[in-house]
Design an enzyme around this catalytic site. Structure first.
Site, PDB file in Angstrom:
ATOM      1  N   ASP A 330     -25.838 -35.465  -7.375  1.00 26.11           N
ATOM      2  CA  ASP A 330     -27.005 -35.807  -8.183  1.00 26.11           C
ATOM      3  C   ASP A 330     -28.288 -35.454  -7.437  1.00 26.11           C
ATOM      4  O   ASP A 330     -28.285 -35.189  -6.232  1.00 26.11           O
ATOM      5  CB  ASP A 330     -26.995 -37.268  -8.665  1.00 26.11           C
ATOM      6  CG  ASP A 330     -27.294 -38.281  -7.582  1.00 26.11           C
ATOM      7  OD1 ASP A 330     -27.606 -37.883  -6.449  1.00 26.11           O
ATOM      8  OD2 ASP A 330     -27.224 -39.490  -7.870  1.00 26.11           O
ATOM      9  N   ILE A 331     -29.385 -35.400  -8.189  1.00 26.48           N
ATOM     10  CA  ILE A 331     -30.676 -34.965  -7.647  1.00 26.48           C
ATOM     11  C   ILE A 331     -31.321 -36.128  -6.915  1.00 26.48           C
ATOM     12  O   ILE A 331     -31.458 -37.230  -7.462  1.00 26.48           O
ATOM     13  CB  ILE A 331     -31.595 -34.467  -8.779  1.00 26.48           C
ATOM     14  CG1 ILE A 331     -30.920 -33.324  -9.534  1.00 26.48           C
ATOM     15  CG2 ILE A 331     -32.949 -34.021  -8.222  1.00 26.48           C
ATOM     16  CD1 ILE A 331     -31.614 -32.926 -10.819  1.00 26.48           C
ATOM     17  N   GLU A 373     -29.048 -37.459 -14.083  1.00 24.54           N
ATOM     18  CA  GLU A 373     -29.254 -36.383 -13.113  1.00 24.54           C
ATOM     19  C   GLU A 373     -27.991 -36.080 -12.320  1.00 24.54           C
ATOM     20  O   GLU A 373     -28.039 -35.419 -11.279  1.00 24.54           O
ATOM     21  CB  GLU A 373     -30.392 -36.758 -12.153  1.00 24.54           C
ATOM     22  CG  GLU A 373     -30.088 -37.856 -11.149  1.00 24.54           C
ATOM     23  CD  GLU A 373     -30.342 -39.248 -11.677  1.00 24.54           C
ATOM     24  OE1 GLU A 373     -30.557 -40.151 -10.846  1.00 24.54           O
ATOM     25  OE2 GLU A 373     -30.323 -39.454 -12.898  1.00 24.54           O
TER      26      GLU A 373
END
Length: 461
Positions: A330-331, A373
Site C-alpha cells: 500500500d501507499i 490504497e
C-alpha cells in the site's frame, strides 16, 4: 502632522489594503500603518453579522461574544455613532471609528493607545479620509469572501457529483462527502448518518464519534415528508438524504453558539440533494459491478476478481506442484495526500501507482486493487527469492516516479513523489485456506510499515 508623516501613513494604509491576503494580515497592516502617527497597543475590528445582527470579531467571525461585557461596550459605541457625523471619538485612551456600508453603520474599529501618550489632534483632522478607506477595505474583504464562498460551493457540488466516476463503495464515499462538506461549512460541526435498511435507527458514518447524543432524538422526527428540521433555535440543522421519497440518511450541521443563517441553510440543502443523488447512483452502480472484474479507477482486477484468481492459482500451484507468491502493498501516508491535496489528487496518485505496477510486472502476473490504497499481486511460477526481487523493483520504480498534478492547480506543487511498503509470502500446499497466502503477505506488509515504511519484508512462518 507634516506632509511626509501623512504620506508615509497613507502609503502604509494603502499597502495594508492591497497586499493583505487574509483578515489577520489586514489588521496587522493597519497596526503597522497607524504606528506612523499614533502609539498603538493593538487594533480590533468588530462587524455586525448580516443575518443575526450580532457583533463579531472581524478576524475570528466564527466566535460569538454576544452576551459579553465587551460586546455591550462595543454595541454602545456603535449606537453612539448612529445619526451623527462623527468619524472618530476618543474614550479612555481608545479611539473608535465607525465602519459604514454606504450610510449604514456595520461595525466599529477600535484603536487601543499607549496610556502614557496622548494622541495628536492632527489625526482627527484626517479621520474622515481614514475611516472611509477602512470601511471600503472591510466591505471589499467581505464581498471577496462571498464570491469565494459561492465559488467553493459550486466546486463542492461538482466534486460530490464526480465522486462516483471513480468510487462506488459507500464506506469509501461517505467519509469523502463528510470531508468535502466540512471544508465548506467550516463554522459548523458536520455529521453524516445513514438509516439502517431493516431498522429505524440512524447510524453515524462520519466522523468516527459524536458527543451530542441529543441529535439522535432529533433524527427520530425526520421523515421523507418532514423536509429540513431546525432545532435549538436554528443552531442545529438536519437535512434529509432522499431517494425516490425513501429516507437514506441525513446530514447534520451543528453550531453551539450561532444559528444557521439563510445562506448556510440553502447551501446545505443543495449539497444534501446532490449527496442524495450520488449515494443513490453509487448503489445502482454497485449492483451493476457485482459481475464486473476490473476496478473502475485503476483498470486492475477488483477485489472480487482477486478472490476468484486466488482460488484458481492456489489450486493450480497445488495440482502442478509449482511455486506461487503473493505481494501485498500500500501507499505510504496516503491519507496525508488526500488531506493535503484533495481526493482528486489522491485518485491521480492511485492511477499512477497502478500503471507503474502493471508496467513492472510480467504478462502472467495478476495485479489487483484490493481496496483503498492497497494492492494485491499474485505471481504464478515464482519462487520466494524471485518474488522478493520483483517487490524491490516495484518499490524502487514507484519511489522514482514523479507524479504530475499540474492540472489540479495545487498552489506551489506540480509533482508528487510517493513510496510503498511491501509484504511478500509464498504459498504452502499445507495451507487449509487460500486466503492464508495473502494474509501472510499482509502480515509482512504490516511489519514493513512498522519498520519505517518504503521497504520490502518477506513473511517467514
Amino acid at each position: 502632522m507634516d506632509f511626509k508623516t501623512f504620506y508615509n501613513f497613507m502609503f502604509k494604509l494603502t499597502s495594508a489594503f492591497e497586499k493583505s491576503k487574509c483578515r489577520n494580515d489586514f489588521v496587522q497592516g493597519l497596526e503597522s500603518a497607524f504606528a506612523k502617527v499614533l502609539q498603538v497597543e493593538y487594533i480590533k475590528i468588530y462587524t455586525l453579522d448580516e443575518f443575526s445582527y450580532v457583533l463579531k470579531d472581524f478576524e475570528k467571525p466564527w466566535e460569538n461574544f454576544a452576551d459579553g461585557v465587551q460586546n455591550q461596550k462595543i454595541q454602545s459605541i456603535l449606537n453612539s455613532f448612529v445619526g451623527t457625523k462623527e468619524n472618530a471619538k476618543l474614550e479612555d485612551n481608545v479611539i473608535y471609528m465607525p465602519i459604514f456600508d454606504d450610510t449604514k453603520i456595520i461595525g466599529v474599529l477600535k484603536l487601543a493607545l499607549d496610556k502614557k501618550i496622548k494622541p495628536d489632534n492632527d489625526f482627527f483632522e484626517i479621520a474622515q479620509l481614514v475611516q472611509k478607506q477602512i470601511s471600503y477595505a472591510v466591505l471589499n474583504f467581505k464581498s471577496g469572501e462571498k464570491m469565494k464562498l459561492n465559488t467553493k460551493f459550486y466546486k463542492t457540488i461538482r466534486n460530490i457529483a464526480k465522486i462516483i466516476e471513480t468510487q462506488y463503495e459507500l464506506s469509501y464515499i461517505l467519509p469523502i462527502l463528510g470531508e468535502m462538506i466540512d471544508s465548506f461549512i467550516y463554522e459548523h460541526l458536520i455529521y453524516i448518518f445513514i438509516k439502517s435498511k431493516n431498522k429505524k435507527e440512524f447510524k453515524l458514518v462520519w466522523p468516527a464519534n459524536i458527543k451530542d447524543v441529543k441529535i439522535y432524538d432529533y433524527l427520530e422526527n425526520l421523515s421523507p415528508k418532514s423536509g429540513i428540521l431546525l432545532e435549538r433555535e436554528g443552531k442545529v440543522g438536519i437535512f434529509p438524504l432522499l431517494s425516490e421519497q425513501k429516507l437514506l440518511g441525513a446530514i447534520v450541521a451543528c453550531n453551539p453558539f450561532d444559528k444557521l443563517n439563510e445562506n448556510e441553510i440553502n447551501y446545505l440543502d443543495e449539497i444534501s440533494k446532490q449527496a442524495s443523488i450520488t449515494i443513490e447512483r453509487a448503489g445502482e452502480y454497485m449492483k451493476i459491478l457485482k459481475d464486473a472484474t476490473l476496478d473502475a479507477l485503476t483498470g486492475l482486477n477488483n477485489r472480487h476478481q482477486f478472490a476468484l484468481r486466488l482460488r484458481e492459482e492456489t489450486a493450480s500451484a497445488k495440482r502442478q506442484n509449482t511455486p506461487l507468491c503473493c505481494i501485498m502493498t500500500d501507499i505510504d501516508f496516503f491519507k496525508k495526500v488526500n488531506d493535503t491535496y484533495g481526493h482528486a489528487v489522491g485518485d491521480c496518485v492511485l492511477k499512477n501507482v497502478a500503471r507503474t505496477i502493471k508496467k513492472e510486472l510480467r504478462e502472467n502476473d495478476i495485479p489487483s486493487r484490493y481496496g483503498g490504497e492497497e494492492f494485491a499481486i499474485l505471481l504464478p511460477h515464482t519462487t520466494l527469492q524471485e518474488a522478493q526481487l520483483v517487490a524491490q523493483r516495484l518499490r524502487m520504480a514507484i519511489e522514482k516516479k514523479k507524479i504530475n498534478i499540474e492540472e489540479y492547480n495545487v498552489e506551489g506543487v506540480q509533482q508528487l513523489n510517493v513510496t510503498i511498503s511491501v509484504g511478500v509470502s509464498l504459498y504452502d500446499k499445507k495451507m487449509k485456506d487460500p486466503q492464508q497466502l495473502y494474509q501472510n503477505a499482509d502480515k509482512a506488509l504490516y511489519q514493513a510499515k512498522e519498520a519505517g515504511r518504503n521497504r520490502v519484508i518477506v513473511y517467514f512462518d
